[in-house]
Design a protein around this motif. Structure first.
Motif, mmCIF file in Angstrom:
data_model
loop_
_atom_site.group_PDB
_atom_site.id
_atom_site.type_symbol
_atom_site.label_atom_id
_atom_site.label_comp_id
_atom_site.label_asym_id
_atom_site.label_seq_id
_atom_site.Cartn_x
_atom_site.Cartn_y
_atom_site.Cartn_z
ATOM 1 N N SER A 97 0.887 11.194 0.216
ATOM 2 C CA SER A 97 1.212 10.721 1.517
ATOM 3 C C SER A 97 1.666 9.399 2.003
ATOM 4 O O SER A 97 0.157 9.287 2.605
ATOM 5 C CB SER A 97 0.531 12.361 2.328
ATOM 6 N N ILE A 98 2.552 9.281 2.836
ATOM 7 C CA ILE A 98 2.545 7.815 3.670
ATOM 8 C C ILE A 98 3.104 8.274 5.257
ATOM 9 O O ILE A 98 2.993 7.806 6.245
ATOM 10 C CB ILE A 98 3.665 7.313 3.211
ATOM 11 N N ARG A 99 2.437 9.842 5.409
ATOM 12 C CA ARG A 99 2.880 10.224 7.151
ATOM 13 C C ARG A 99 1.541 9.084 7.661
ATOM 14 O O ARG A 99 0.425 8.956 7.609
ATOM 15 C CB ARG A 99 2.508 11.698 6.849
ATOM 16 N N ARG A 143 0.742 -1.667 0.083
ATOM 17 C CA ARG A 143 -0.406 0.006 -0.156
ATOM 18 C C ARG A 143 0.856 1.383 0.285
ATOM 19 O O ARG A 143 0.778 2.409 -0.672
ATOM 20 C CB ARG A 143 -0.772 -0.092 1.504
ATOM 21 N N ILE A 144 1.804 0.830 0.908
ATOM 22 C CA ILE A 144 2.614 2.494 0.641
ATOM 23 C C ILE A 144 3.418 2.840 -0.584
ATOM 24 O O ILE A 144 3.942 4.281 -1.045
ATOM 25 C CB ILE A 144 4.000 2.556 1.998
ATOM 26 N N LEU A 203 3.144 5.845 -3.034
ATOM 27 C CA LEU A 203 3.908 6.910 -3.345
ATOM 28 C C LEU A 203 3.646 7.048 -4.953
ATOM 29 O O LEU A 203 3.952 7.904 -5.254
ATOM 30 C CB LEU A 203 5.356 5.837 -3.263
ATOM 31 N N LYS A 204 3.643 5.073 -5.693
ATOM 32 C CA LYS A 204 2.981 5.711 -7.245
ATOM 33 C C LYS A 204 2.293 7.036 -7.411
ATOM 34 O O LYS A 204 2.244 7.691 -7.946
ATOM 35 C CB LYS A 204 2.390 3.985 -7.708
ATOM 36 N N PRO A 252 7.281 5.445 9.872
ATOM 37 C CA PRO A 252 7.880 6.492 10.745
ATOM 38 C C PRO A 252 8.599 7.763 9.617
ATOM 39 O O PRO A 252 9.557 7.301 9.404
ATOM 40 C CB PRO A 252 8.761 5.062 11.774
ATOM 41 N N ASP A 253 7.963 8.811 11.011
ATOM 42 C CA ASP A 253 9.277 9.511 10.284
ATOM 43 C C ASP A 253 10.168 9.900 9.855
ATOM 44 O O ASP A 253 10.886 10.670 8.853
ATOM 45 C CB ASP A 253 8.342 10.906 11.217
ATOM 46 N N ALA A 254 10.951 8.866 10.740
ATOM 47 C CA ALA A 254 12.620 9.284 10.282
ATOM 48 C C ALA A 254 13.170 8.883 8.764
ATOM 49 O O ALA A 254 13.945 8.735 8.570
ATOM 50 C CB ALA A 254 13.778 8.323 11.556
#
Ligand code: ATP
Ligand code: MG
Length: 224
Positions: free
Chosen positions: A194-196, A184-185, A189-190, A200-202
């Motif tokens: 957003s994937i926020r 899904r991520i 992205l494709k 994890p933010d890092a």
């Protein structure tokens, strides 16, 4: 070491579902450590476009200083000297040597668990470790009769029963499900979304345009 959890995967990329699962199971099973082990050459899917070294770095960023979680690079190192796929069996053999008789737990989502019969030396995994199966909020593939027959009789009645022996049993555990997958991520992205909150933010902050390109070129796995 009193007890060790093993959580392997492709981690392309690692996400908050992975992280929470490792933490919840560490607490529930009272594990001293959980090793998060990115594979180098997954046997069941196309080799990810993202190099293993990068997937390892993301795992380290995701884990940060979380106590008891440890990113283990052994499958990536093994791939430098041997040409085989990254077999969990080989990893468990190594860890069993290092651990002596302490309980070893292989942590799997139910999608992976129901495909266990396709894994290299899958029956022998039980000679080395216990297996812990965790539900994901997606319909898993149906397990074949061969796998069900093998699992019958090896089910542990409780987490305490697992602690009494080094391996050989399995236990289903439910943890609060997080409907997150790397597939899904990659799709988000494709689509430029957003994937926020999912990753994890890092890890998000470390993504380069080249990383995003590699992730969006990754083929979907046979199952996710
Ligand atoms: P992909 O969609 O690329 O297959 P994934 O999210 O399934 O990625 P993997 O690297 O394939 O992640 O999975 C590694 C391990 O983590 C597997 O045992 C999988 O079942 C488990 N897993 C992944 N996401 C979750 C989740 N949200 N909850 C519980 N287990 C998970
Ligand atoms: Mg998967």
């Amino acid at each position: 070491m009193k007890s060790l959890g093993v959580f392997g995967g492709t981690f392309a990329p690692i996400h908050s579902g992975h992280l929470r699962l490792a933490i919840e199971l560490k607490e529930r099973l009272q594990l001293e450590r959980v090793h998060i082990i990115p594979n180098a050459r997954p046997p069941h899917r196309a080799i990810p476009e993202v190099p293993p070294q990068r997937r390892l770095e993301w795992a380290r960023l995701a884990v940060g200083d979380e106590p008891g979680l440890f990113v283990d690079d052994r499958e990536v190192r093994r791939a430098l000297s041997r040409s085989e796929p990254s077999y969990t069996y080989d990893t468990l053999v190594e860890l069993r040597h290092e651990l002596g008789d302490a309980p070893l737990y292989l942590l799997l989502g139910d999608d992976a668990a129901n495909n266990l019969h396709t894994w290299h030396q899958w029956r022998e995994l039980f000679d080395l470790a216990h297996l812990i199966f965790v539900e994901r909020p997606f319909e898993p593939p149906a397990p074949p009769a061969e796998l069900n027959a093998f699992l019958r009789g090896r089910k542990a009645q409780s987490a305490e029963a697992l602690r009494a022996q080094p391996g050989g049993l399995w236990l289903p555990l439910s943890v609060p499900p997080l409907a997150i997958s790397s597939t899904r991520i990659r799709r988000l992205l494709k689509a430029g979304r957003s994937i926020r909150g999912l990753v994890p933010d890092a890890v998000i902050h470390s993504l380069t345009p080249q990383d995003v390109l590699a992730l969006t070129h990754d083929e979907d796995p046979a199952y996710d």
